[in-house]
Enzyme design. Sequence first.
Site, PDB file in Angstrom:
ATOM      1  N   ALA A  63       1.431   3.208 -10.935  1.00 18.81           N
ATOM      2  CA  ALA A  63       2.702   2.945 -10.270  1.00 18.81           C
ATOM      3  C   ALA A  63       3.776   2.590 -11.292  1.00 18.81           C
ATOM      4  O   ALA A  63       3.491   2.291 -12.448  1.00 18.81           O
ATOM      5  CB  ALA A  63       2.534   1.803  -9.267  1.00 18.81           C
ATOM      6  N   GLY A 102      -2.471   4.988  -8.868  1.00 17.35           N
ATOM      7  CA  GLY A 102      -1.893   6.063  -8.074  1.00 17.35           C
ATOM      8  C   GLY A 102      -2.100   7.418  -8.707  1.00 17.35           C
ATOM      9  O   GLY A 102      -2.202   8.433  -8.006  1.00 17.35           O
ATOM     10  N   GLU A 105      -5.348   8.574  -7.593  1.00 15.99           N
ATOM     11  CA  GLU A 105      -5.285   8.933  -6.174  1.00 15.99           C
ATOM     12  C   GLU A 105      -4.595  10.285  -5.967  1.00 15.99           C
ATOM     13  O   GLU A 105      -4.976  11.050  -5.072  1.00 15.99           O
ATOM     14  CB  GLU A 105      -4.593   7.822  -5.385  1.00 15.99           C
ATOM     15  CG  GLU A 105      -5.443   6.554  -5.329  1.00 15.99           C
ATOM     16  CD  GLU A 105      -4.849   5.484  -4.443  1.00 15.99           C
ATOM     17  OE1 GLU A 105      -5.350   5.291  -3.325  1.00 15.99           O
ATOM     18  OE2 GLU A 105      -3.869   4.837  -4.867  1.00 15.99           O
ATOM     19  N   GLU A 125      -6.338  -1.378  -9.574  1.00 12.56           N
ATOM     20  CA  GLU A 125      -5.542  -2.235  -8.686  1.00 12.56           C
ATOM     21  C   GLU A 125      -6.178  -3.598  -8.438  1.00 12.56           C
ATOM     22  O   GLU A 125      -5.478  -4.592  -8.221  1.00 12.56           O
ATOM     23  CB  GLU A 125      -5.303  -1.533  -7.342  1.00 12.56           C
ATOM     24  CG  GLU A 125      -4.318  -0.382  -7.396  1.00 12.56           C
ATOM     25  CD  GLU A 125      -4.974   0.953  -7.740  1.00 12.56           C
ATOM     26  OE1 GLU A 125      -4.308   1.989  -7.562  1.00 12.56           O
ATOM     27  OE2 GLU A 125      -6.140   0.958  -8.191  1.00 12.56           O
TER      28      GLU A 125
END
Length: 676
Positions: A63, A102, A105, A125
């Site tokens: 992120a 992210g 992901e 995370e």
Amino acid sequence: MTSPIRTERHDDVLVIISDSPPVNALGAAVRQGLEAAVRQGVADASVSAMVIRCEGKTFFAGADITEFGKPMQEPALPTLVDQIEASDKPVVAAIHGTALGGGCEVALGCHYRLAVPSAVLGTPEVKLGLLPGAGGTQRLPRIAGVALALEMCATGNPVPAKKAEAAGLIDRIVGEGSLEADAIAFAREVAGKRPLPRASEREAKADPEAVAAFRKANARKFRGFDAPEANIACVVKATETPFAEGVQFERQQFMKLMTGVQSAAQRHLFFAERQAAKIDDVPADTQLRPIKRVGVIGAGTMGGGISMNFLSAGIPVTIVEMQQEALDRGVGVVRKNYEATAAKGRMKPEQVEAAMGALTPTLGLESLADCDLVIEAVYEEMGVKKEIFTTLDRVCKPGAILASNTSYLDIDEIASVTGRPQDVVGMHFFSPANVMKLLEVVRGAKTAPDVLATVMALAKKIKKVAVVAGVTYGFIGNRMLMPRQVEANKLLMEGATPEQIDRVHVAFGMPMGPFQMSDLAGVDIGWHRDPTRIENIRDALAAEGRWGQKKQAGFYDYDEKRNPSPSPRVAEIIEEFRAKSGAEQHEVTDEEIVERTLYPMVNEGALILEEGKAQRASDVDVVWIYGYGWPVYRGGPMFWAEHEVGWDKLVAGLEKHGFAVARSLKDKAKQPEAVA
């Protein structure tokens, strides 16, 4: 504004490229560009497949931290990942560097994943008290199995490409220099294959044995943390429910963590660590002094550990002792430590030899003449240190930085015996110095800005978290430790036991309590060595040879494996001192122990800040997290006081027990509460 995302056509393959230095963070502009590019590929009938890759050193590394705490701009990451997966044309992730958070992901949302051998994938995370909230906990077990999903989600540790490939997370490993070409070729290879392999349409196979084994193996590491168990619960949920229900559960868990105090604490620490590296009145572009060789005075536990930090970073070290036997013993311990690391597979034998080859053992301070930095790590006695610095002033070259590893003593007084006080600084390492991450950098009244900047930069090179402290007895960490020790001893006189006080601290999240810490460090440290002079409990223990774990007896009795048990003899000694002290006995509650040992630490931290001996409250938190084992999920003593206790309750507790409360704390208590 130019978009960080561009596309290139290679006949029927659309290559979507992110060029958003330094790490292709998934900020709003990147997400928006990816969304538009995927839509372009889906809408264009001449496109049969897509490849997503990144310029620079890495794939999407997570992120954009500048967006933390701000309203999310569309598309949110879960929406984007779903859109990628929903494409009716195959999307291939071409991974190099790191695919983290992210970024991982996004790769999971792609139908296929290719990687170069040096790539790593991870979902870190959990280290911010969170979980991968864009379907990561649901896609990972469906693609790579429960065992790897647990490892990645609940520990946050990244996995290398080869391991990821073995688990099915990577479809193919390709050449380091041919990633784009190989990805385009692979995209054409799979362009006509249907159905597309969507993670959301797979089943995650339950593996209760793997879950149980994972929990057991990590029980100690996860103690007190909320996020690891939430990650585990989400991975397990993926094996029990359809994808849509699993994602809904993941979202609930994510929001629960995001709004909780633990994640706030861990995110606070994330930023606090970065802020600590900044010196308010020293420009970031200050010219640094070159450090090509380091001298270390003392080959004992601290000197040897300090030397290892520099040797491991490829910086040659000259280590000095006064006696050959002590020098040989110290060098032998350094080698033993490196060989133990190699035996665990964390170093190669040739790296051990390279490190030892860069170590020059010697007798005599004159050998330090060519060193750019000299660190004194001898006995904590001002007279000894002054004598050494007087000699260093004579033998060291102009411009060399002269540092003391003192834990408590006045850097300005040490500097006063030299003709170059501007070159003198404190470098307080924590034991074991080759393991502990904290470095307190003590700024003297005359320490030059470039000396300070050089030492802070060097700290980063040797993988330390450095915090600037002013000259005050004990600096930041040990100064705050002292009132805790004083109150712990008073509580013994009033009816508490060492076991109760230590138990409260361990339950709070500390690795050990004050008396366990004393036994580990050595009850005899700082003892006057006169067995007939018994003024306190520590004197009594030391006089009887109860020096802690090394003697199998201290505040506790220890068996051959150093397992502690309450000591009847210590109970007798405490009772004798209670009778002599005249202290009023009462039933000491756990709450009182917290109020009298931890609240005064916060009070001392506030005084340190008021006196300008620390730059910011978050620096105080960093010191206690990395130097003393304050639980990460509580964010440090100053964060804890504000967000878990509340300033008004803290001040009331301090006043109840008769402490002189710092002015700044009283002021904070008058303001509206900010308790999470």
